[in-house]
Design a protein around this motif. Structure first.
Motif, short mmCIF file in Angstrom:
data_model
loop_
_atom_site.label_atom_id
_atom_site.label_comp_id
_atom_site.label_asym_id
_atom_site.label_seq_id
_atom_site.Cartn_x
_atom_site.Cartn_y
_atom_site.Cartn_z
N ALA A 147 25.84 2.16 -7.48
CA ALA A 147 24.67 3.04 -7.49
C ALA A 147 23.40 2.21 -7.26
N THR A 148 22.53 2.74 -6.39
CA THR A 148 21.40 1.93 -5.91
C THR A 148 20.09 2.71 -5.96
N ILE A 149 19.04 2.03 -6.40
CA ILE A 149 17.68 2.59 -6.36
C ILE A 149 16.79 1.63 -5.57
N MET A 150 16.04 2.18 -4.63
CA MET A 150 15.07 1.40 -3.86
C MET A 150 13.67 1.81 -4.27
N LEU A 151 12.87 0.84 -4.66
CA LEU A 151 11.46 1.06 -4.93
C LEU A 151 10.66 0.76 -3.68
N ALA A 152 9.77 1.68 -3.28
CA ALA A 152 8.89 1.46 -2.13
C ALA A 152 7.46 1.60 -2.62
N ILE A 153 6.67 0.53 -2.49
CA ILE A 153 5.31 0.53 -3.02
C ILE A 153 4.30 0.36 -1.88
N ASP A 154 3.35 1.25 -1.86
CA ASP A 154 2.27 1.25 -0.87
C ASP A 154 1.30 0.10 -1.18
N VAL A 155 1.05 -0.75 -0.18
CA VAL A 155 0.08 -1.84 -0.37
C VAL A 155 -1.06 -1.72 0.65
N SER A 156 -1.34 -0.50 1.09
CA SER A 156 -2.45 -0.29 2.01
C SER A 156 -3.77 -0.54 1.29
N LEU A 157 -4.85 -0.75 2.08
CA LEU A 157 -6.15 -1.11 1.50
C LEU A 157 -6.68 -0.04 0.55
N SER A 158 -6.28 1.21 0.77
CA SER A 158 -6.77 2.28 -0.11
C SER A 158 -6.27 2.12 -1.54
N MET A 159 -5.21 1.31 -1.74
CA MET A 159 -4.65 1.13 -3.08
C MET A 159 -5.53 0.24 -3.96
N GLN A 160 -6.65 -0.29 -3.40
CA GLN A 160 -7.57 -1.07 -4.25
C GLN A 160 -8.61 -0.18 -4.91
N ALA A 161 -8.60 1.11 -4.61
CA ALA A 161 -9.55 2.04 -5.23
C ALA A 161 -9.37 2.02 -6.74
N ASP A 162 -10.51 2.08 -7.48
CA ASP A 162 -10.46 1.96 -8.93
C ASP A 162 -10.62 3.30 -9.65
N ASP A 163 -10.31 4.41 -8.95
CA ASP A 163 -10.37 5.71 -9.62
C ASP A 163 -9.24 5.86 -10.62
N VAL A 164 -8.21 5.03 -10.52
CA VAL A 164 -7.17 4.91 -11.54
C VAL A 164 -7.27 3.49 -12.08
N ALA A 165 -7.55 3.38 -13.37
CA ALA A 165 -7.80 2.06 -13.97
C ALA A 165 -6.51 1.24 -14.06
N PRO A 166 -6.58 -0.07 -13.84
CA PRO A 166 -7.77 -0.82 -13.34
C PRO A 166 -8.00 -0.58 -11.85
N ASN A 167 -6.94 -0.35 -11.08
CA ASN A 167 -7.02 0.18 -9.72
C ASN A 167 -5.64 0.75 -9.38
N ARG A 168 -5.58 1.41 -8.24
CA ARG A 168 -4.34 2.10 -7.89
C ARG A 168 -3.15 1.16 -7.79
N LEU A 169 -3.35 0.03 -7.15
CA LEU A 169 -2.23 -0.90 -6.96
C LEU A 169 -1.73 -1.45 -8.28
N GLU A 170 -2.66 -1.87 -9.13
CA GLU A 170 -2.23 -2.44 -10.41
C GLU A 170 -1.56 -1.39 -11.29
N ALA A 171 -2.05 -0.17 -11.21
CA ALA A 171 -1.40 0.92 -11.96
C ALA A 171 0.01 1.16 -11.43
#
Length: 316
Positions: A87-111
């Motif tokens: 059984a397998t799970i693949m995580l796919a994480i967006d690393v586009s520049l928009s993920m540096q927005a801080d509307d989600v603390a501390p920012n989208r990428l870190e969240a």
């Protein structure tokens, strides 16, 4: 079935066969030597009557001991079928520049990184887990496997880049899932894709194409939206709005029978794998049994010594 991990060591049995041949030749010519012995009384003392076939037991046990020890040098092993969870799970994480927005603390990428690491910590250890990052293209950072530390380390090392190739992320995850060894099981393993993103697709194949491919492979895609409609980032010295494309992410999840979340908690993410089930394949592994041979050789040596001591009052 017994096989040998280092079969060239089987050459060590040749000296043992040579010694056995010498013993047999010596016994066949024993009478000739006995006739030449002039002191018959002394001969009877050295080799008393009544032993008969028993006189060969210690020598035979000793030769068998040597034969088993020589064979053990080749590292005998048994082929065993070991169960393997596929059984397998693949995580796919967006690393586009928009993920540096801080509307989600501390920012989208870190969240997203924190949510992903918590998810990794909660995932059953028997499951395969892989990691894909995507911006303008999608890349497999960690192929599916049991190494959780590698996945966590890769999550911590994510770097932002331009564009968002959401569809390519799904296609890349599907390719990684197909790479999981069959190990005797039929078809691809039961699998899920967990995609963490915020923005609109700007590169690569469409989300609709990706959804169709995931449907065909029977792999649900659960999507997690990070951010708000008021998020902004500085790109090229200009402040730009980066709203979350909830509709596209929700449609991708719904069309593949996955789940859609916004800023999901770990307890919500557990739903992703709770209905997965499992697929047990089998891997053939060699289990070394050299210690068995050593034990048999020890018993034969003890037999040789005991019978020699019992019948001739000598250990050798």
């Amino acid at each position: 079935m017994i096989r040998f991990l280092q079969p060239w060591w089987l050459l060590a049995v040749l000296p043992v066969f040579a010694l056995a041949g010498a013993y047999l030749w010596r016994q066949l010519h024993r009478r000739a030597y006995a006739v030449r012995f002039s002191n018959v009384d002394l001969l009877r003392t050295l080799a008393p009557k009544g032993l008969g076939w028993r006189r060969h037991v210690p020598a035979t046990a000793f030769l068998l001991c040597l034969l088993v020890l020589a064979t053990a040098l080749a590292r005998p092993a048994l082929d065993t079928r070991e169960p393997l969870e596929r059984a397998t799970i693949m995580l796919a994480i967006d690393v586009s520049l928009s993920m540096q927005a801080d509307d989600v603390a501390p920012n989208r990428l870190e969240a997203a990184q924190e949510a992903a690491k918590q998810f990794v910590g909660e995932l059953p250890p028997s499951y395969n887990l892989g990691l894909v990052s995507f911006a303008k293209a999608a890349n497999v950072l960690v192929p599916p496997g049991k190494d959780r530390a590698a996945v966590t380390g890769a999550i911590d090392g994510l770097v932002l880049a331009e564009a968002t190739a959401t569809g390519e992320a799904v296609f890349t995850c599907l390719e990684a899932i197909r790479s999981v060894p069959a190990d005797g099981a039929a078809g691809i393993p039961p699998a899920r894709i967990v995609l963490l993103s915020d923005g609109f697709r700007t590169s690569g194949r469409s989300v609709e194409e990706a959804a169709a491919a995931a449907q065909a492979a029977n792999v649900p895609v659960s999507t997690i939206a990070f951010g708000t409609d008021t998020g902004r980032v500085d790109i090229g010295g200009q402040s730009q709005r980066v709203p979350v494309d909830r509709m596209a992410l929700a449609d991708l999840a719904e069309s593949t029978e996955g789940y859609f979340y916004e800023a999901a908690s770990v307890s919500e993410l557990k739903q992703v794998y709770q209905d997965m089930g499992s697929s047990i394949g089998f891997r053939t592994e060699a289990r070394e049994i050299t210690q068995w041979y050593a034990g048999i050789a020890l018993l034969l040596a003890l037999c040789a010594g005991a019978t020699s001591l019992l019948w001739t009052s000598r250990i050798v």
